[in-house]
Design a protein around this motif. Structure first.
Motif, PDB file in Angstrom:
ATOM      1  N   GLU A 258       0.817  -1.213   0.000  1.00  0.00           N
ATOM      2  CA  GLU A 258       0.000   0.000   0.000  1.00  0.00           C
ATOM      3  C   GLU A 258       0.851   1.263   0.000  1.00  0.00           C
ATOM      4  N   LEU A 259       2.045   1.186   0.559  1.00  0.00           N
ATOM      5  CA  LEU A 259       2.922   2.355   0.624  1.00  0.00           C
ATOM      6  C   LEU A 259       3.606   2.650  -0.705  1.00  0.00           C
ATOM      7  N   ASP A 267      -4.856   4.200   2.076  1.00  0.00           N
ATOM      8  CA  ASP A 267      -3.792   5.202   2.073  1.00  0.00           C
ATOM      9  C   ASP A 267      -3.186   5.281   3.472  1.00  0.00           C
ATOM     10  N   MET A 268      -1.963   4.821   3.612  1.00  0.00           N
ATOM     11  CA  MET A 268      -1.318   4.776   4.919  1.00  0.00           C
ATOM     12  C   MET A 268      -1.066   6.169   5.496  1.00  0.00           C
ATOM     13  N   HIS A 269      -1.138   7.193   4.652  1.00  0.00           N
ATOM     14  CA  HIS A 269      -0.952   8.551   5.159  1.00  0.00           C
ATOM     15  C   HIS A 269      -2.107   8.979   6.071  1.00  0.00           C
ATOM     16  N   PHE A 270      -3.249   8.286   5.959  1.00  0.00           N
ATOM     17  CA  PHE A 270      -4.350   8.578   6.877  1.00  0.00           C
ATOM     18  C   PHE A 270      -3.920   8.364   8.329  1.00  0.00           C
ATOM     19  N   ARG A 272      -1.351   9.205   9.759  1.00  0.00           N
ATOM     20  CA  ARG A 272      -0.660  10.340  10.347  1.00  0.00           C
ATOM     21  C   ARG A 272      -1.639  11.300  11.035  1.00  0.00           C
ATOM     22  N   ASN A 273      -2.916  11.080  10.805  1.00  0.00           N
ATOM     23  CA  ASN A 273      -3.965  11.926  11.365  1.00  0.00           C
ATOM     24  C   ASN A 273      -4.428  11.340  12.701  1.00  0.00           C
TER      25      ASN A 273
END
Length: 500
Positions: A258-259, A267-270, A272-273
Protein backbone atom coordinates in the motif's frame (compact mmCIF):
# COMPACT_ATOMS: atom_id res chain seq x y z
CA UNK A 1 -22.86 12.71 -20.44
CA UNK A 2 -19.75 14.87 -20.11
CA UNK A 3 -17.01 14.35 -17.57
CA UNK A 4 -18.05 17.56 -15.81
CA UNK A 5 -21.66 16.40 -15.59
CA UNK A 6 -20.60 13.01 -14.28
CA UNK A 7 -18.34 14.56 -11.67
CA UNK A 8 -21.23 16.72 -10.49
CA UNK A 9 -23.29 13.63 -9.75
CA UNK A 10 -20.68 12.64 -7.18
CA UNK A 11 -21.82 15.50 -4.96
CA UNK A 12 -25.26 16.05 -3.45
CA UNK A 13 -27.16 19.26 -4.24
CA UNK A 14 -26.60 22.10 -1.74
CA UNK A 15 -29.92 21.35 -0.03
CA UNK A 16 -29.47 17.59 -0.23
CA UNK A 17 -31.24 15.19 -2.57
CA UNK A 18 -35.05 15.80 -2.67
CA UNK A 19 -35.77 12.12 -1.92
CA UNK A 20 -32.93 11.73 0.57
CA UNK A 21 -35.00 10.39 3.48
CA UNK A 22 -36.75 7.79 1.32
CA UNK A 23 -33.39 6.76 -0.12
CA UNK A 24 -32.00 6.51 3.42
CA UNK A 25 -34.84 4.14 4.29
CA UNK A 26 -33.99 1.92 1.32
CA UNK A 27 -30.29 1.66 2.05
CA UNK A 28 -31.01 1.11 5.75
CA UNK A 29 -33.07 -1.95 4.79
CA UNK A 30 -30.18 -3.34 2.74
CA UNK A 31 -27.67 -2.58 5.49
CA UNK A 32 -29.87 -4.04 8.22
CA UNK A 33 -29.95 -7.38 6.42
CA UNK A 34 -26.16 -7.47 6.14
CA UNK A 35 -25.64 -6.53 9.79
CA UNK A 36 -28.23 -9.04 11.01
CA UNK A 37 -26.21 -11.86 9.48
CA UNK A 38 -23.30 -11.01 11.78
CA UNK A 39 -25.27 -12.13 14.83
CA UNK A 40 -28.35 -14.04 13.65
CA UNK A 41 -26.36 -17.28 13.52
CA UNK A 42 -25.44 -17.11 17.21
CA UNK A 43 -28.73 -18.56 18.45
CA UNK A 44 -28.47 -21.42 15.95
CA UNK A 45 -25.29 -22.76 17.55
CA UNK A 46 -27.04 -25.64 19.38
CA UNK A 47 -28.92 -26.62 16.19
CA UNK A 48 -25.77 -26.51 14.07
CA UNK A 49 -23.91 -28.54 16.69
CA UNK A 50 -26.59 -31.23 16.61
CA UNK A 51 -27.56 -31.32 12.92
CA UNK A 52 -24.22 -30.66 11.22
CA UNK A 53 -21.95 -32.06 13.92
CA UNK A 54 -20.17 -28.71 14.13
CA UNK A 55 -17.38 -28.25 16.66
CA UNK A 56 -16.70 -25.00 18.49
CA UNK A 57 -14.01 -24.12 15.94
CA UNK A 58 -16.47 -24.86 13.09
CA UNK A 59 -19.03 -22.52 14.65
CA UNK A 60 -16.46 -19.77 15.05
CA UNK A 61 -15.48 -20.11 11.39
CA UNK A 62 -19.13 -20.05 10.28
CA UNK A 63 -19.37 -16.67 11.96
CA UNK A 64 -15.88 -15.40 11.11
CA UNK A 65 -15.87 -16.45 7.43
CA UNK A 66 -18.57 -13.87 6.78
CA UNK A 67 -16.93 -11.02 8.67
CA UNK A 68 -13.38 -11.76 7.51
CA UNK A 69 -14.25 -11.81 3.81
CA UNK A 70 -16.08 -8.52 4.29
CA UNK A 71 -13.07 -7.09 6.11
CA UNK A 72 -10.76 -7.99 3.28
CA UNK A 73 -12.98 -6.67 0.48
CA UNK A 74 -14.62 -3.56 1.95
CA UNK A 75 -11.83 -1.18 1.00
CA UNK A 76 -11.67 -2.46 -2.58
CA UNK A 77 -15.47 -2.39 -2.81
CA UNK A 78 -15.46 1.22 -1.64
CA UNK A 79 -12.84 2.18 -4.19
CA UNK A 80 -14.80 0.43 -6.96
CA UNK A 81 -17.99 2.21 -5.89
CA UNK A 82 -16.25 5.59 -6.06
CA UNK A 83 -14.98 4.90 -9.58
CA UNK A 84 -17.71 2.81 -11.23
CA UNK A 85 -20.87 3.97 -9.46
CA UNK A 86 -22.36 3.50 -6.00
CA UNK A 87 -25.80 2.48 -7.23
CA UNK A 88 -24.25 -0.23 -9.43
CA UNK A 89 -22.34 -1.62 -6.45
CA UNK A 90 -25.46 -1.57 -4.27
CA UNK A 91 -27.37 -3.57 -6.88
CA UNK A 92 -24.51 -6.04 -7.41
CA UNK A 93 -24.14 -6.50 -3.66
CA UNK A 94 -27.84 -7.33 -3.24
CA UNK A 95 -27.65 -9.96 -6.02
CA UNK A 96 -24.55 -11.63 -4.56
CA UNK A 97 -25.84 -11.49 -1.00
CA UNK A 98 -29.15 -13.08 -1.99
CA UNK A 99 -27.42 -15.84 -3.95
CA UNK A 100 -25.08 -16.64 -1.08
CA UNK A 101 -28.02 -16.74 1.35
CA UNK A 102 -29.82 -19.31 -0.82
CA UNK A 103 -26.70 -21.51 -0.83
CA UNK A 104 -26.28 -21.20 2.94
CA UNK A 105 -29.92 -22.13 3.63
CA UNK A 106 -29.48 -25.57 2.05
CA UNK A 107 -25.90 -26.35 3.14
CA UNK A 108 -25.41 -30.01 4.09
CA UNK A 109 -22.16 -29.75 6.03
CA UNK A 110 -20.12 -27.34 8.11
CA UNK A 111 -17.69 -26.83 5.22
CA UNK A 112 -20.51 -25.92 2.83
CA UNK A 113 -22.01 -23.45 5.27
CA UNK A 114 -18.62 -21.82 5.91
CA UNK A 115 -18.10 -21.45 2.14
CA UNK A 116 -21.59 -20.01 1.66
CA UNK A 117 -21.04 -17.52 4.46
CA UNK A 118 -17.81 -16.42 2.78
CA UNK A 119 -19.77 -15.90 -0.45
CA UNK A 120 -22.33 -13.81 1.40
CA UNK A 121 -19.45 -11.74 2.73
CA UNK A 122 -18.57 -10.66 -0.83
CA UNK A 123 -22.06 -9.25 -1.39
CA UNK A 124 -22.05 -7.76 2.10
CA UNK A 125 -18.82 -5.91 1.36
CA UNK A 126 -20.38 -4.18 -1.64
CA UNK A 127 -23.47 -3.24 0.38
CA UNK A 128 -21.68 -2.00 3.48
CA UNK A 129 -19.41 0.43 1.64
CA UNK A 130 -22.07 1.99 -0.54
CA UNK A 131 -24.69 2.61 2.16
CA UNK A 132 -22.57 5.06 4.16
CA UNK A 133 -21.04 6.57 1.00
CA UNK A 134 -24.52 7.31 -0.39
CA UNK A 135 -25.56 8.89 2.92
CA UNK A 136 -22.56 11.22 2.78
CA UNK A 137 -23.39 12.17 -0.83
CA UNK A 138 -27.14 12.87 -0.58
CA UNK A 139 -27.20 14.83 2.70
CA UNK A 140 -25.76 18.32 3.13
CA UNK A 141 -23.71 19.46 6.11
CA UNK A 142 -26.75 20.54 8.15
CA UNK A 143 -28.38 17.07 8.09
CA UNK A 144 -25.44 14.73 7.63
CA UNK A 145 -24.70 14.19 11.33
CA UNK A 146 -28.34 13.30 12.00
CA UNK A 147 -28.41 10.94 9.00
CA UNK A 148 -25.20 9.19 10.06
CA UNK A 149 -26.68 8.83 13.54
CA UNK A 150 -29.69 7.02 12.08
CA UNK A 151 -27.34 4.93 9.93
CA UNK A 152 -25.39 3.97 13.06
CA UNK A 153 -28.63 3.09 14.82
CA UNK A 154 -29.40 0.64 12.03
CA UNK A 155 -26.00 -1.00 12.53
CA UNK A 156 -26.50 -1.32 16.27
CA UNK A 157 -30.04 -2.60 15.83
CA UNK A 158 -28.84 -5.25 13.41
CA UNK A 159 -26.19 -6.55 15.78
CA UNK A 160 -28.51 -6.73 18.76
CA UNK A 161 -31.70 -7.83 16.98
CA UNK A 162 -30.03 -10.74 15.20
CA UNK A 163 -30.40 -13.17 18.12
CA UNK A 164 -34.07 -12.14 18.55
CA UNK A 165 -34.94 -12.70 14.90
CA UNK A 166 -32.91 -15.89 14.84
CA UNK A 167 -34.68 -17.18 17.93
CA UNK A 168 -38.10 -16.48 16.43
CA UNK A 169 -37.26 -18.29 13.20
CA UNK A 170 -35.74 -21.30 14.99
CA UNK A 171 -38.83 -21.51 17.20
CA UNK A 172 -40.95 -22.10 14.09
CA UNK A 173 -38.64 -23.37 11.32
CA UNK A 174 -35.32 -25.13 10.69
CA UNK A 175 -31.96 -23.33 10.89
CA UNK A 176 -31.77 -22.74 7.12
CA UNK A 177 -34.71 -20.34 7.39
CA UNK A 178 -32.31 -17.83 8.95
CA UNK A 179 -30.87 -17.32 5.46
CA UNK A 180 -34.03 -17.70 3.37
CA UNK A 181 -35.49 -14.54 4.93
CA UNK A 182 -32.74 -12.59 3.15
CA UNK A 183 -34.12 -13.46 -0.30
CA UNK A 184 -37.28 -11.27 -0.32
CA UNK A 185 -35.36 -8.43 1.32
CA UNK A 186 -32.70 -8.61 -1.38
CA UNK A 187 -35.33 -8.58 -4.14
CA UNK A 188 -37.26 -5.65 -2.67
CA UNK A 189 -34.04 -3.76 -2.01
CA UNK A 190 -32.82 -4.35 -5.56
CA UNK A 191 -36.02 -2.95 -7.08
CA UNK A 192 -35.93 0.08 -4.78
CA UNK A 193 -32.24 0.80 -5.41
CA UNK A 194 -32.71 0.74 -9.18
CA UNK A 195 -35.74 3.05 -8.97
CA UNK A 196 -34.77 5.52 -6.23
CA UNK A 197 -31.04 5.72 -5.58
CA UNK A 198 -29.22 8.23 -7.83
CA UNK A 199 -25.99 7.18 -9.47
CA UNK A 200 -22.90 8.91 -8.13
CA UNK A 201 -19.25 8.29 -8.87
CA UNK A 202 -15.86 9.87 -9.26
CA UNK A 203 -14.70 8.93 -12.78
CA UNK A 204 -11.14 9.87 -11.91
CA UNK A 205 -11.13 7.55 -8.88
CA UNK A 206 -8.42 4.99 -8.21
CA UNK A 207 -8.73 1.57 -9.81
CA UNK A 208 -9.39 -1.33 -7.42
CA UNK A 209 -6.39 -2.74 -5.59
CA UNK A 210 -7.01 -6.47 -6.05
CA UNK A 211 -3.67 -7.62 -4.66
CA UNK A 212 -4.21 -5.47 -1.57
CA UNK A 213 -7.60 -7.09 -1.04
CA UNK A 214 -6.07 -10.56 -1.35
CA UNK A 215 -3.22 -9.78 1.05
CA UNK A 216 -5.48 -8.21 3.70
CA UNK A 217 -7.98 -11.08 3.57
CA UNK A 218 -5.30 -13.78 3.84
CA UNK A 219 -3.47 -11.92 6.60
CA UNK A 220 -6.50 -11.35 8.79
CA UNK A 221 -7.87 -14.85 8.23
CA UNK A 222 -4.53 -16.38 9.24
CA UNK A 223 -4.27 -14.33 12.43
CA UNK A 224 -7.81 -15.17 13.52
CA UNK A 225 -7.31 -18.84 12.62
CA UNK A 226 -4.36 -18.92 15.01
CA UNK A 227 -6.46 -17.35 17.76
CA UNK A 228 -9.33 -19.78 17.26
CA UNK A 229 -7.03 -22.83 17.14
CA UNK A 230 -4.96 -21.88 20.18
CA UNK A 231 -7.09 -23.46 22.93
CA UNK A 232 -7.60 -26.68 20.95
CA UNK A 233 -4.07 -27.29 19.66
CA UNK A 234 -2.00 -25.32 22.19
CA UNK A 235 -0.67 -21.80 21.84
CA UNK A 236 2.87 -23.08 21.23
CA UNK A 237 1.83 -25.68 18.63
CA UNK A 238 3.22 -25.48 15.10
CA UNK A 239 -0.29 -25.09 13.69
CA UNK A 240 -0.98 -21.95 15.72
CA UNK A 241 2.47 -20.40 15.42
CA UNK A 242 2.64 -20.93 11.65
CA UNK A 243 -0.82 -19.42 11.13
CA UNK A 244 0.04 -16.40 13.28
CA UNK A 245 3.41 -15.93 11.57
CA UNK A 246 1.84 -16.15 8.10
CA UNK A 247 -0.79 -13.61 9.14
CA UNK A 248 1.73 -11.12 10.46
CA UNK A 249 4.02 -11.49 7.43
CA UNK A 250 1.19 -11.14 4.94
CA UNK A 251 -0.23 -8.09 6.73
CA UNK A 252 3.27 -6.62 6.70
CA UNK A 253 3.45 -7.24 2.95
CA UNK A 254 0.06 -5.55 2.62
CA UNK A 255 1.35 -2.42 4.36
CA UNK A 256 4.47 -2.30 2.16
CA UNK A 257 2.38 -2.80 -0.97
CA UNK A 258 0.00 0.00 0.00
CA UNK A 259 2.92 2.35 0.62
CA UNK A 260 4.49 1.83 -2.79
CA UNK A 261 1.58 1.85 -5.26
CA UNK A 262 -0.10 4.94 -6.73
CA UNK A 263 -3.62 3.62 -6.08
CA UNK A 264 -3.56 2.14 -2.54
CA UNK A 265 -6.64 0.43 -1.17
CA UNK A 266 -5.78 1.97 2.20
CA UNK A 267 -3.79 5.20 2.07
CA UNK A 268 -1.32 4.78 4.92
CA UNK A 269 -0.95 8.55 5.16
CA UNK A 270 -4.35 8.58 6.88
CA UNK A 271 -2.57 7.10 9.90
CA UNK A 272 -0.66 10.34 10.35
CA UNK A 273 -3.97 11.93 11.37
CA UNK A 274 -4.56 11.53 15.12
CA UNK A 275 -8.29 12.04 14.62
CA UNK A 276 -8.32 9.09 12.23
CA UNK A 277 -6.21 6.87 14.51
CA UNK A 278 -8.38 7.63 17.52
CA UNK A 279 -11.58 6.83 15.65
CA UNK A 280 -10.02 3.65 14.22
CA UNK A 281 -9.09 2.35 17.67
CA UNK A 282 -12.53 3.06 19.05
CA UNK A 283 -14.43 1.54 16.13
CA UNK A 284 -12.53 -1.75 16.34
CA UNK A 285 -13.03 -2.09 20.07
CA UNK A 286 -16.75 -1.25 20.07
CA UNK A 287 -17.30 -4.03 17.53
CA UNK A 288 -14.89 -6.27 19.48
CA UNK A 289 -16.81 -5.90 22.74
CA UNK A 290 -20.30 -6.09 21.20
CA UNK A 291 -19.79 -9.10 18.90
CA UNK A 292 -17.67 -11.07 21.35
CA UNK A 293 -20.19 -10.49 24.12
CA UNK A 294 -23.22 -11.52 22.03
CA UNK A 295 -21.39 -14.62 20.79
CA UNK A 296 -20.80 -15.73 24.38
CA UNK A 297 -24.10 -14.64 25.90
CA UNK A 298 -26.29 -16.48 23.41
CA UNK A 299 -24.49 -19.71 24.34
CA UNK A 300 -24.72 -18.97 28.08
CA UNK A 301 -28.45 -18.27 27.90
CA UNK A 302 -29.15 -21.53 26.07
CA UNK A 303 -26.54 -23.99 27.34
CA UNK A 304 -26.31 -22.89 30.98
CA UNK A 305 -29.55 -21.08 31.80
CA UNK A 306 -31.62 -23.40 29.61
CA UNK A 307 -33.57 -20.91 27.47
CA UNK A 308 -34.98 -21.80 24.06
CA UNK A 309 -33.61 -19.84 21.06
CA UNK A 310 -36.52 -17.36 20.97
CA UNK A 311 -36.36 -16.87 24.73
CA UNK A 312 -32.63 -16.22 24.50
CA UNK A 313 -33.18 -13.68 21.72
CA UNK A 314 -35.84 -11.86 23.73
CA UNK A 315 -33.52 -11.61 26.72
CA UNK A 316 -30.90 -9.90 24.56
CA UNK A 317 -33.43 -7.47 23.07
CA UNK A 318 -32.98 -4.76 25.77
CA UNK A 319 -29.59 -3.98 24.22
CA UNK A 320 -31.22 -3.16 20.86
CA UNK A 321 -34.13 -1.30 22.47
CA UNK A 322 -31.75 0.94 24.42
CA UNK A 323 -29.67 1.79 21.34
CA UNK A 324 -32.71 2.58 19.18
CA UNK A 325 -34.47 4.60 21.88
CA UNK A 326 -31.49 6.81 22.66
CA UNK A 327 -30.55 7.44 19.03
CA UNK A 328 -34.04 8.00 17.62
CA UNK A 329 -34.82 10.44 20.45
CA UNK A 330 -31.57 12.22 19.54
CA UNK A 331 -30.17 11.85 23.06
CA UNK A 332 -26.83 10.73 21.67
CA UNK A 333 -26.71 13.53 19.08
CA UNK A 334 -27.52 16.18 21.69
CA UNK A 335 -24.85 14.92 24.07
CA UNK A 336 -22.37 14.77 21.19
CA UNK A 337 -23.08 18.41 20.33
CA UNK A 338 -22.74 19.43 23.98
CA UNK A 339 -19.75 17.34 25.05
CA UNK A 340 -17.74 17.11 21.84
CA UNK A 341 -16.36 14.01 20.12
CA UNK A 342 -13.55 13.02 22.55
CA UNK A 343 -15.69 13.16 25.70
CA UNK A 344 -18.64 11.47 23.99
CA UNK A 345 -16.47 8.57 22.84
CA UNK A 346 -14.79 8.24 26.25
CA UNK A 347 -18.17 8.18 27.99
CA UNK A 348 -19.66 5.69 25.53
CA UNK A 349 -16.71 3.29 25.64
CA UNK A 350 -16.58 3.46 29.45
CA UNK A 351 -20.27 2.56 29.63
CA UNK A 352 -19.77 -0.33 27.19
CA UNK A 353 -16.90 -1.62 29.33
CA UNK A 354 -19.00 -1.17 32.46
CA UNK A 355 -21.83 -3.17 30.96
CA UNK A 356 -19.48 -6.04 30.12
CA UNK A 357 -18.15 -6.02 33.68
CA UNK A 358 -21.65 -6.02 35.17
CA UNK A 359 -22.59 -9.05 33.06
CA UNK A 360 -19.39 -10.83 34.07
CA UNK A 361 -19.84 -10.22 37.79
CA UNK A 362 -23.62 -10.29 38.22
CA UNK A 363 -25.07 -12.10 35.20
CA UNK A 364 -23.74 -15.63 35.65
CA UNK A 365 -26.81 -17.14 37.30
CA UNK A 366 -29.13 -14.15 37.52
CA UNK A 367 -30.73 -12.62 34.42
CA UNK A 368 -31.40 -9.36 36.26
CA UNK A 369 -27.67 -8.75 36.43
CA UNK A 370 -27.34 -9.53 32.73
CA UNK A 371 -30.25 -7.19 31.96
CA UNK A 372 -28.57 -4.29 33.76
CA UNK A 373 -25.36 -4.93 31.85
CA UNK A 374 -27.15 -5.06 28.49
CA UNK A 375 -28.87 -1.71 29.12
CA UNK A 376 -25.58 -0.08 30.11
CA UNK A 377 -23.90 -1.53 27.02
CA UNK A 378 -26.69 -0.19 24.80
CA UNK A 379 -26.34 3.29 26.25
CA UNK A 380 -22.61 3.25 25.63
CA UNK A 381 -22.97 2.03 22.05
CA UNK A 382 -25.56 4.71 21.24
CA UNK A 383 -23.03 7.36 22.26
CA UNK A 384 -19.82 5.91 20.84
CA UNK A 385 -20.73 4.46 17.43
CA UNK A 386 -22.20 7.58 15.71
CA UNK A 387 -19.41 9.78 17.10
CA UNK A 388 -16.72 7.47 15.73
CA UNK A 389 -18.38 7.11 12.32
CA UNK A 390 -18.48 10.92 12.05
CA UNK A 391 -14.84 11.19 13.12
CA UNK A 392 -13.68 8.65 10.53
CA UNK A 393 -15.62 10.19 7.64
CA UNK A 394 -14.49 13.71 8.55
CA UNK A 395 -10.85 12.60 8.32
CA UNK A 396 -11.30 11.28 4.75
CA UNK A 397 -11.47 13.56 1.65
CA UNK A 398 -15.08 13.86 0.32
CA UNK A 399 -14.12 12.48 -3.10
CA UNK A 400 -13.10 9.24 -1.36
CA UNK A 401 -16.45 8.71 0.40
CA UNK A 402 -16.58 5.08 -0.73
CA UNK A 403 -13.08 4.39 0.57
CA UNK A 404 -13.97 6.14 3.83
CA UNK A 405 -17.05 3.98 4.20
CA UNK A 406 -14.92 0.94 3.39
CA UNK A 407 -12.46 1.84 6.14
CA UNK A 408 -15.29 2.28 8.64
CA UNK A 409 -16.84 -1.04 7.64
CA UNK A 410 -13.50 -2.85 7.63
CA UNK A 411 -12.79 -1.75 11.17
CA UNK A 412 -16.20 -2.90 12.35
CA UNK A 413 -16.01 -6.26 10.59
CA UNK A 414 -12.46 -6.92 11.74
CA UNK A 415 -13.51 -6.02 15.28
CA UNK A 416 -16.42 -8.45 14.98
CA UNK A 417 -14.21 -11.33 13.92
CA UNK A 418 -11.56 -10.48 16.47
CA UNK A 419 -14.13 -10.24 19.28
CA UNK A 420 -15.58 -13.66 18.52
CA UNK A 421 -12.11 -15.18 18.14
CA UNK A 422 -10.36 -13.62 21.14
CA UNK A 423 -13.18 -13.75 23.69
CA UNK A 424 -14.14 -17.21 22.46
CA UNK A 425 -10.54 -18.33 22.84
CA UNK A 426 -10.36 -16.92 26.38
CA UNK A 427 -13.54 -18.78 27.32
CA UNK A 428 -12.30 -22.04 25.76
CA UNK A 429 -8.91 -21.76 27.45
CA UNK A 430 -10.48 -21.14 30.86
CA UNK A 431 -13.02 -23.92 30.35
CA UNK A 432 -10.34 -26.41 29.31
CA UNK A 433 -8.18 -25.49 32.29
CA UNK A 434 -11.03 -26.15 34.74
CA UNK A 435 -12.53 -29.21 33.04
CA UNK A 436 -9.87 -31.18 31.12
CA UNK A 437 -12.26 -33.19 28.94
CA UNK A 438 -11.69 -34.29 25.35
CA UNK A 439 -14.75 -32.55 23.86
CA UNK A 440 -15.05 -30.12 20.97
CA UNK A 441 -17.93 -28.13 22.51
CA UNK A 442 -19.93 -27.61 25.70
CA UNK A 443 -22.80 -29.89 24.55
CA UNK A 444 -20.28 -32.64 23.80
CA UNK A 445 -18.73 -32.22 27.25
CA UNK A 446 -22.16 -32.40 28.89
CA UNK A 447 -23.03 -35.49 26.88
CA UNK A 448 -19.89 -37.21 28.13
CA UNK A 449 -20.67 -36.42 31.78
CA UNK A 450 -21.30 -39.53 33.88
CA UNK A 451 -23.21 -37.92 36.74
CA UNK A 452 -25.30 -34.89 37.64
CA UNK A 453 -22.43 -33.56 39.75
CA UNK A 454 -20.07 -33.71 36.80
CA UNK A 455 -22.60 -31.89 34.61
CA UNK A 456 -22.82 -29.17 37.25
CA UNK A 457 -19.03 -28.81 37.35
CA UNK A 458 -18.93 -28.53 33.55
CA UNK A 459 -21.57 -25.78 33.49
CA UNK A 460 -19.83 -23.96 36.34
CA UNK A 461 -16.59 -24.11 34.38
CA UNK A 462 -18.31 -22.65 31.34
CA UNK A 463 -19.78 -19.84 33.46
CA UNK A 464 -16.32 -19.13 34.87
CA UNK A 465 -14.91 -18.98 31.36
CA UNK A 466 -17.66 -16.57 30.35
CA UNK A 467 -16.90 -14.31 33.32
CA UNK A 468 -13.18 -14.25 32.51
CA UNK A 469 -13.74 -13.51 28.82
CA UNK A 470 -16.21 -10.69 29.54
CA UNK A 471 -13.77 -9.08 31.97
CA UNK A 472 -10.98 -9.30 29.38
CA UNK A 473 -13.31 -7.60 26.90
CA UNK A 474 -14.23 -4.90 29.42
CA UNK A 475 -10.60 -4.01 30.13
CA UNK A 476 -9.74 -3.88 26.40
CA UNK A 477 -12.73 -1.66 25.60
CA UNK A 478 -12.07 0.71 28.50
CA UNK A 479 -8.37 1.20 27.75
CA UNK A 480 -9.02 1.52 24.03
CA UNK A 481 -11.78 4.05 24.60
CA UNK A 482 -9.61 6.25 26.79
CA UNK A 483 -6.79 6.07 24.24
CA UNK A 484 -9.14 6.95 21.37
CA UNK A 485 -10.56 9.92 23.28
CA UNK A 486 -7.09 11.25 24.12
CA UNK A 487 -5.95 11.03 20.48
CA UNK A 488 -9.07 12.83 19.31
CA UNK A 489 -8.60 15.52 21.96
CA UNK A 490 -5.03 16.12 20.79
CA UNK A 491 -6.17 16.29 17.17
CA UNK A 492 -8.77 18.90 18.02
CA UNK A 493 -6.21 20.96 19.90
CA UNK A 494 -3.84 20.75 16.93
CA UNK A 495 -6.58 21.85 14.55
CA UNK A 496 -7.47 24.77 16.82
CA UNK A 497 -3.82 25.86 16.97
CA UNK A 498 -3.54 25.80 13.16
CA UNK A 499 -6.77 27.77 12.78
CA UNK A 500 -5.55 30.39 15.25
Amino acid sequence: MTAATTAETAQAPPQGHPQRWLILTVIMLAQLTVILDNTVLNVAIPSLTDELGASTADIQWMINAYSLVQSGLLLTAGSAADRYGRRKMLAAGLVLFGTGSLWAAFAQSSAQLIAARAGMGIGGALLMTTTLAVVVQIFDDTERVKAIGIWSTTSSLGFAAGPLLGGFMLDHFWWGSLFLINIPVALIGLAAVIRLVPESKNPQGDRPDLLGALLSTIGMASVVYGIISGPEHGWASAQVLVAAAVGVLVLGAFVLWELHIPYPMLDMHFFRNQRFIGAVAGAILVAFGLSGSLFLLTQHLQFVLGYEPLEAGLRLAPLAVTVVALNLTAVGAKLHAKLGTPVTIAAGMSMLAGGLAVIALLGGDDYNGMLAGLVIMGAGISLAMPAMANAIMSAIPPEKAGVGAGINGTLAEFGNGLGVAVLGAVLNARFAALIPVAAASLPAALASAESAGERTRIMDAFSSGLETSQLVGAVAVLLGGLLAAELLRRAERADSAVAA
